[in-house]
Design a protein around this motif. Structure first.
Motif, PDB file in Angstrom:
ATOM      1  N   ASN A   1      68.541 -15.594  50.411  1.00 33.00           N
ATOM      2  CA  ASN A   1      68.577 -16.024  49.015  1.00 33.00           C
ATOM      3  C   ASN A   1      68.276 -14.882  48.057  1.00 33.00           C
ATOM      4  O   ASN A   1      67.748 -15.112  46.960  1.00 33.00           O
ATOM      5  CB  ASN A   1      67.582 -17.169  48.804  1.00 33.00           C
ATOM      6  CG  ASN A   1      67.972 -18.413  49.577  1.00 33.00           C
ATOM      7  OD1 ASN A   1      69.162 -18.723  49.701  1.00 33.00           O
ATOM      8  ND2 ASN A   1      67.000 -19.123  50.106  1.00 33.00           N
ATOM      9  N   PHE A   2      68.612 -13.688  48.468  1.00 37.60           N
ATOM     10  CA  PHE A   2      68.285 -12.485  47.708  1.00 37.60           C
ATOM     11  C   PHE A   2      69.507 -11.575  47.651  1.00 37.60           C
ATOM     12  O   PHE A   2      70.492 -11.794  48.340  1.00 37.60           O
ATOM     13  CB  PHE A   2      67.100 -11.750  48.351  1.00 37.60           C
ATOM     14  CG  PHE A   2      65.843 -12.573  48.422  1.00 37.60           C
ATOM     15  CD1 PHE A   2      64.848 -12.425  47.472  1.00 37.60           C
ATOM     16  CD2 PHE A   2      65.654 -13.503  49.439  1.00 37.60           C
ATOM     17  CE1 PHE A   2      63.686 -13.178  47.532  1.00 37.60           C
ATOM     18  CE2 PHE A   2      64.500 -14.262  49.508  1.00 37.60           C
ATOM     19  CZ  PHE A   2      63.509 -14.099  48.553  1.00 37.60           C
ATOM     20  N   CYS A   3      69.428 -10.549  46.823  1.00 37.45           N
ATOM     21  CA  CYS A   3      70.460  -9.517  46.725  1.00 37.45           C
ATOM     22  C   CYS A   3      69.775  -8.164  46.606  1.00 37.45           C
ATOM     23  O   CYS A   3      68.547  -8.090  46.459  1.00 37.45           O
ATOM     24  CB  CYS A   3      71.345  -9.747  45.491  1.00 37.45           C
ATOM     25  SG  CYS A   3      72.258 -11.312  45.451  1.00 37.45           S
ATOM     26  N   GLY A   4      70.555  -7.101  46.626  1.00 39.78           N
ATOM     27  CA  GLY A   4      69.992  -5.771  46.500  1.00 39.78           C
ATOM     28  C   GLY A   4      69.028  -5.607  45.334  1.00 39.78           C
ATOM     29  O   GLY A   4      67.972  -4.969  45.489  1.00 39.78           O
ATOM     30  N   PRO A   5      69.324  -6.145  44.136  1.00 41.67           N
ATOM     31  CA  PRO A   5      68.425  -5.939  42.989  1.00 41.67           C
ATOM     32  C   PRO A   5      67.021  -6.509  43.160  1.00 41.67           C
ATOM     33  O   PRO A   5      66.100  -6.083  42.444  1.00 41.67           O
ATOM     34  CB  PRO A   5      69.151  -6.658  41.840  1.00 41.67           C
ATOM     35  CG  PRO A   5      70.579  -6.627  42.225  1.00 41.67           C
ATOM     36  CD  PRO A   5      70.588  -6.777  43.720  1.00 41.67           C
ATOM     37  N   THR A   6      66.825  -7.456  44.075  1.00 42.39           N
ATOM     38  CA  THR A   6      65.477  -7.985  44.261  1.00 42.39           C
ATOM     39  C   THR A   6      64.538  -6.939  44.850  1.00 42.39           C
ATOM     40  O   THR A   6      63.321  -7.133  44.857  1.00 42.39           O
ATOM     41  CB  THR A   6      65.483  -9.251  45.152  1.00 42.39           C
ATOM     42  OG1 THR A   6      66.170  -8.976  46.371  1.00 42.39           O
ATOM     43  CG2 THR A   6      66.170 -10.399  44.441  1.00 42.39           C
TER      44      THR A   6
ATOM     45  N   ASN B   1      68.534   9.740  60.087  1.00 41.17           N
ATOM     46  CA  ASN B   1      67.334   8.917  60.250  1.00 41.17           C
ATOM     47  C   ASN B   1      66.990   8.160  58.975  1.00 41.17           C
ATOM     48  O   ASN B   1      67.111   8.671  57.868  1.00 41.17           O
ATOM     49  CB  ASN B   1      66.144   9.795  60.647  1.00 41.17           C
ATOM     50  CG  ASN B   1      66.277  10.321  62.062  1.00 41.17           C
ATOM     51  OD1 ASN B   1      67.174   9.921  62.794  1.00 41.17           O
ATOM     52  ND2 ASN B   1      65.399  11.218  62.450  1.00 41.17           N
ATOM     53  N   VAL B   2      66.529   6.914  59.158  1.00 41.98           N
ATOM     54  CA  VAL B   2      66.171   6.065  58.019  1.00 41.98           C
ATOM     55  C   VAL B   2      64.891   5.293  58.318  1.00 41.98           C
ATOM     56  O   VAL B   2      64.555   5.024  59.475  1.00 41.98           O
ATOM     57  CB  VAL B   2      67.279   5.045  57.666  1.00 41.98           C
ATOM     58  CG1 VAL B   2      68.498   5.706  57.096  1.00 41.98           C
ATOM     59  CG2 VAL B   2      67.657   4.194  58.886  1.00 41.98           C
ATOM     60  N   THR B   3      64.206   4.950  57.241  1.00 41.03           N
ATOM     61  CA  THR B   3      63.174   3.923  57.302  1.00 41.03           C
ATOM     62  C   THR B   3      63.840   2.632  56.858  1.00 41.03           C
ATOM     63  O   THR B   3      64.444   2.576  55.781  1.00 41.03           O
ATOM     64  CB  THR B   3      62.001   4.259  56.363  1.00 41.03           C
ATOM     65  OG1 THR B   3      61.298   5.392  56.906  1.00 41.03           O
ATOM     66  CG2 THR B   3      61.032   3.096  56.252  1.00 41.03           C
ATOM     67  N   VAL B   4      63.777   1.614  57.689  1.00 43.96           N
ATOM     68  CA  VAL B   4      64.436   0.340  57.409  1.00 43.96           C
ATOM     69  C   VAL B   4      63.385  -0.659  56.947  1.00 43.96           C
ATOM     70  O   VAL B   4      62.407  -0.914  57.653  1.00 43.96           O
ATOM     71  CB  VAL B   4      65.170  -0.198  58.647  1.00 43.96           C
ATOM     72  CG1 VAL B   4      65.889  -1.513  58.320  1.00 43.96           C
ATOM     73  CG2 VAL B   4      66.170   0.828  59.173  1.00 43.96           C
ATOM     74  N   VAL B   5      63.598  -1.215  55.747  1.00 42.72           N
ATOM     75  CA  VAL B   5      62.702  -2.223  55.186  1.00 42.72           C
ATOM     76  C   VAL B   5      63.506  -3.511  55.042  1.00 42.72           C
ATOM     77  O   VAL B   5      64.507  -3.533  54.315  1.00 42.72           O
ATOM     78  CB  VAL B   5      62.150  -1.783  53.816  1.00 42.72           C
ATOM     79  CG1 VAL B   5      61.162  -2.820  53.279  1.00 42.72           C
ATOM     80  CG2 VAL B   5      61.497  -0.411  53.899  1.00 42.72           C
ATOM     81  N   GLY B   6      63.109  -4.563  55.734  1.00 43.57           N
ATOM     82  CA  GLY B   6      63.870  -5.804  55.695  1.00 43.57           C
ATOM     83  C   GLY B   6      62.994  -6.995  55.369  1.00 43.57           C
ATOM     84  O   GLY B   6      61.882  -7.111  55.875  1.00 43.57           O
ATOM     85  N   HIS B   7      63.517  -7.879  54.532  1.00 42.96           N
ATOM     86  CA  HIS B   7      62.781  -9.072  54.121  1.00 42.96           C
ATOM     87  C   HIS B   7      63.557 -10.326  54.532  1.00 42.96           C
ATOM     88  O   HIS B   7      64.780 -10.382  54.403  1.00 42.96           O
ATOM     89  CB  HIS B   7      62.584  -9.068  52.598  1.00 42.96           C
ATOM     90  CG  HIS B   7      62.049 -10.353  52.055  1.00 42.96           C
ATOM     91  ND1 HIS B   7      62.711 -11.108  51.112  1.00 42.96           N
ATOM     92  CD2 HIS B   7      60.906 -11.031  52.333  1.00 42.96           C
ATOM     93  CE1 HIS B   7      62.011 -12.182  50.814  1.00 42.96           C
ATOM     94  NE2 HIS B   7      60.908 -12.160  51.555  1.00 42.96           N
ATOM     95  N   SER B   8      62.841 -11.328  55.050  1.00 39.17           N
ATOM     96  CA  SER B   8      63.429 -12.629  55.362  1.00 39.17           C
ATOM     97  C   SER B   8      64.580 -12.459  56.364  1.00 39.17           C
ATOM     98  O   SER B   8      64.379 -11.896  57.442  1.00 39.17           O
ATOM     99  CB  SER B   8      63.880 -13.305  54.063  1.00 39.17           C
ATOM    100  OG  SER B   8      64.227 -14.650  54.273  1.00 39.17           O
ATOM    101  N   LEU B   9      65.793 -12.918  56.036  1.00 38.08           N
ATOM    102  CA  LEU B   9      66.925 -12.682  56.930  1.00 38.08           C
ATOM    103  C   LEU B   9      67.167 -11.193  57.106  1.00 38.08           C
ATOM    104  O   LEU B   9      67.577 -10.742  58.180  1.00 38.08           O
ATOM    105  CB  LEU B   9      68.183 -13.366  56.379  1.00 38.08           C
ATOM    106  CG  LEU B   9      69.462 -13.137  57.175  1.00 38.08           C
ATOM    107  CD1 LEU B   9      69.367 -13.742  58.572  1.00 38.08           C
ATOM    108  CD2 LEU B   9      70.675 -13.693  56.430  1.00 38.08           C
ATOM    109  N   GLY B  10      66.894 -10.406  56.055  1.00 45.39           N
ATOM    110  CA  GLY B  10      67.003  -8.957  56.190  1.00 45.39           C
ATOM    111  C   GLY B  10      66.011  -8.402  57.189  1.00 45.39           C
ATOM    112  O   GLY B  10      66.275  -7.384  57.842  1.00 45.39           O
ATOM    113  N   GLY B  11      64.863  -9.054  57.340  1.00 44.00           N
ATOM    114  CA  GLY B  11      63.904  -8.655  58.357  1.00 44.00           C
ATOM    115  C   GLY B  11      64.405  -8.973  59.748  1.00 44.00           C
ATOM    116  O   GLY B  11      64.263  -8.173  60.685  1.00 44.00           O
ATOM    117  N   MET B  12      65.016 -10.145  59.901  1.00 45.04           N
ATOM    118  CA  MET B  12      65.603 -10.516  61.191  1.00 45.04           C
ATOM    119  C   MET B  12      66.735  -9.548  61.552  1.00 45.04           C
ATOM    120  O   MET B  12      66.837  -9.093  62.698  1.00 45.04           O
ATOM    121  CB  MET B  12      66.128 -11.951  61.120  1.00 45.04           C
ATOM    122  CG  MET B  12      66.533 -12.556  62.448  1.00 45.04           C
ATOM    123  SD  MET B  12      67.116 -14.262  62.223  1.00 45.04           S
ATOM    124  CE  MET B  12      67.204 -14.814  63.943  1.00 45.04           C
TER     125      MET B  12
END
Length: 343
Positions: free
Chosen positions: A86-91, A145-156
């Protein structure tokens, strides 16, 4: 004829199937239109948009993203932040500004099926496919190389990304990720994509706000949260509303069908779990019987279980926050995130 020519070339030994896939999926980067509707959304983004144009599943697709340069002495690191359902990049705007402020280059993509990216009429959504698209975007930007930050479904999705591409993940940050439990194994009944579509298509300001207020913000509401509700309403009622609702139904079915919890033990990157303990998010909870509902979405327990299962994990808990701590209490959240990244 093009497909037959490729097959003939493969048979003749001129090109291997892997070479063909790599060439076909390499994609191109271009600037997005500066204003107006883009793939069903006319929401204004905080930085200029670019488009990663590529072919996937026999379709020409666009993946919209923002590429934010460091605003202090560059540290040579890149962070990519993956949004939730329920989010997009701008959040991620506030987080991106904090990361850029300590020297990170920050990539904020909209996944296929979301926001300003393509809304395919038919697409085989898997966490692997979303991770693959994300990896290909990074390759097109010549990012290693990247640091990956994921929230909610982005975390999954970030968990699956870390399992698929551990060699390029420097650090992994999971913010109230879904997928910390296997909902169907706990008794969530199957819901057909057709029924999921009807539910998605009925979404409006009232339904979205009610859900976010109860799970994201623990019953509280701040007028500043309205911007994110209206961002979604804009898409659900926009020029590609029906296709968007169908894609969202497919994505819910994907998440319900693809648990990652059983693979936590083989996750290699150094990982931080940031958990708002009051979160009660659980896919399928709303259509489950009461005895099943009672088992689901206990993030005060799930966060600890996940941290114990992931080999190289740290856990930061916020006892009084819900599903979106980065929005509910941004200062507290960013202090925790930046402190861990610096450690």
């Amino acid at each position: 004829m093009k497909i037959l020519t490729i097959v003939a070339a493969i048979i003749a030994g001129y090109v291997t199937p892997i070479q063909h896939v790599a060439a076909r999926e390499s994609g191109t980067i271009c600037d997005a239109p500066s204003s107006g509707d883009l793939n069903g959304s006319n929401f204004t983004y905080p930085w200029p948009l670019q488009l990663y144009k590529f072919t996937s599943q026999h379709q020409d697709l666009e993946m919209a993203f923002m590429d934010i340069a460091p605003t202090s002495e560059p540290n040579g690191k890149v962070a990519i932040c993956l949004h939730g359902k329920n989010f997009c990049g701008p959040t991620w705007e506030a987080t991106a500004r904090k990361l850029a402020g300590i020297g990170y280059r920050v990539i904020l993509p909209d996944q296929v099926g979301f926001c300003k990216s393509s809304k395919p009429e038919s697409y085989q959504y898997t966490l692997q496919q979303l991770s693959y698209n994300t990896r290909n975007l990074l390759q097109a930007l010549d990012i290693g190389n990247v640091t990956v930050v994921g929230h909610s479904l982005g975390g999954m999705t970030s968990v699956r990304f870390g399992l698929m591409f551990p060699e390029i993940v420097e650090k992994l940050v999971l913010v109230n990720p879904i997928g910390l439990e296997d909902w169907k194994a706990l008794g969530v009944p199957y819901m057909s994509v057709d029924h999921l579509y009807l539910s998605e298509a009925a979404s409006n300001y009232t339904t979205i706000r009610a859900y976010e207020q109860s799970t994201y913000y623990v019953g509280h509401w701040n007028e500043s949260y309205d911007v994110w509700v209206n961002m979604l309403v804009n898409i659900y009622k926009g020029s590609e509303a029906s296709t968007f609702a169908f894609d969202q139904a497919l994505i819910t079915d994907m998440a319900l069908s693809a648990p990652v919890v059983y693979e936590f033990g083989i996750l290699k990157p150094k990982t931080l779990l940031i958990i708002g303990d009051k979160d009660t998010t659980a896919l399928g909870k709303q259509w489950s019987p009461p005895d099943v509902q009672a088992k689901l979405g206990h993030y005060d327990v799930l966060g600890k279980q996940a941290a114990a299962a992931i080999p190289n994990a740290d856990l930061i808990e916020f006892p009084n926050l819900g599903h979106a701590p980065q929005i509910q209490e941004p200062d507290m959240f960013h202090d925790a995130l930046l402190g861990w990244l610096a450690s």
